[in-house]
Design a protein around this motif. Sequence first.
Motif, short mmCIF file in Angstrom:
data_model
loop_
_atom_site.label_atom_id
_atom_site.label_comp_id
_atom_site.label_asym_id
_atom_site.label_seq_id
_atom_site.Cartn_x
_atom_site.Cartn_y
_atom_site.Cartn_z
N ARG A 98 -34.23 52.25 -53.30
CA ARG A 98 -33.69 51.46 -54.41
C ARG A 98 -32.28 51.91 -54.76
O ARG A 98 -31.98 53.11 -54.78
N ALA A 99 -31.41 50.93 -55.01
CA ALA A 99 -30.06 51.19 -55.52
C ALA A 99 -29.83 50.29 -56.72
O ALA A 99 -30.29 49.14 -56.75
N LEU A 143 -23.49 53.00 -54.00
CA LEU A 143 -24.63 53.14 -54.91
C LEU A 143 -25.67 54.03 -54.23
O LEU A 143 -26.15 53.70 -53.14
N PRO A 144 -26.05 55.15 -54.84
CA PRO A 144 -27.05 56.03 -54.23
C PRO A 144 -28.38 55.31 -54.02
O PRO A 144 -28.83 54.54 -54.87
N LEU A 145 -28.98 55.55 -52.87
CA LEU A 145 -30.31 55.01 -52.55
C LEU A 145 -31.35 56.09 -52.81
O LEU A 145 -31.25 57.20 -52.28
N THR A 146 -32.33 55.77 -53.62
CA THR A 146 -33.38 56.73 -53.93
C THR A 146 -34.71 56.19 -53.41
O THR A 146 -34.94 54.98 -53.41
N PRO A 147 -35.61 57.08 -52.95
CA PRO A 147 -36.90 56.62 -52.43
C PRO A 147 -37.68 55.85 -53.50
O PRO A 147 -37.75 56.25 -54.66
N GLY A 148 -38.25 54.72 -53.08
CA GLY A 148 -39.00 53.88 -54.00
C GLY A 148 -40.45 53.74 -53.63
O GLY A 148 -41.16 52.93 -54.24
N PHE A 190 -31.28 46.62 -56.17
CA PHE A 190 -31.54 46.34 -54.77
C PHE A 190 -32.73 47.17 -54.32
O PHE A 190 -32.71 48.41 -54.44
N ASP A 191 -33.77 46.55 -53.81
CA ASP A 191 -34.92 47.23 -53.21
C ASP A 191 -34.90 46.96 -51.72
O ASP A 191 -35.06 45.81 -51.29
N MET A 192 -34.71 48.00 -50.92
CA MET A 192 -34.43 47.83 -49.50
C MET A 192 -35.53 48.39 -48.62
O MET A 192 -36.08 49.46 -48.90
#
Length: 265
Positions: free
Chosen positions: A68-69, A57-62, A27-29
């Motif tokens: 991104r998750a 799901l952890p969200l990390t900076p993209g 997932f790219d948010m």
Amino acid sequence: MTGTTGAARHHAPRADCVADSAGGLTFDMAGHEPGGPVEPVLLLSRRGADPADEVGLPLTPGGDGRFRAVLPSTVELAEGHWDVSVAGRPVEPGIRDVRALVDRVPEASGPVRARVPYPTPDGRLAVRGWLRPRHAEAGDLTFGEGGCTVEVRLYGAEPGEGAVAEARWGPQVLQVPVVGGEGGAFAFTLPYGVLAEPPPDKQRMWQLWLRPSAGAEPVRIARVLDDVWDRRGVFVYPETEGDGFRAAPCYSADNELCVRVVPIP
């Protein structure tokens, strides 16, 4: 003033989703502005689950303000519909790249896992998941006089002597012979006339199963190894008319193969 303004909708969380052939989802948010000390999490919540069934799901900076998750294929989701949210807000669907799901072949060992991201009718992102230790994947259907032939591939069970296909409606069970079995590939022909005896006075929805060998537990026939989360309005098969009835294969809300028999007024 009621309703959602265009500006508010523009800043609503929105996720593009990419599916891989192993069953994982990325997932790219955009549109999410994290705040506070708590690490942002993309939450999957199984609809109708009691008690609540959730996967975070952890969200990390993209980069470019996106996050991104990743849902790995090894993380199990119980079968059902999973709604996607972040910080208590529904996520809107963006671009969904599900090309890798078309004609997917699952791993030889372990349960069959299938996940298809989809837009709900009210504009939210959700994931339809299947998780089956044994599975009979419906393939091509061909039609002849008074019936249809179904191709099936079996996963998670060993074929053997005495394999049959079964049509079930309530307590009634009709068995028909199958051919094949090598590599889990089967085929059978189902005559509609037998399903319409005695003549129907209301709709009958016959469920189709595969019993891989004599004495083995039957396996429900369904089609889940592609990119279609709901086949009901997509796969429409020709009807055959018989003596006082019409019959045609169809899929259920769970993408399980059935034969519908209805009386002719």
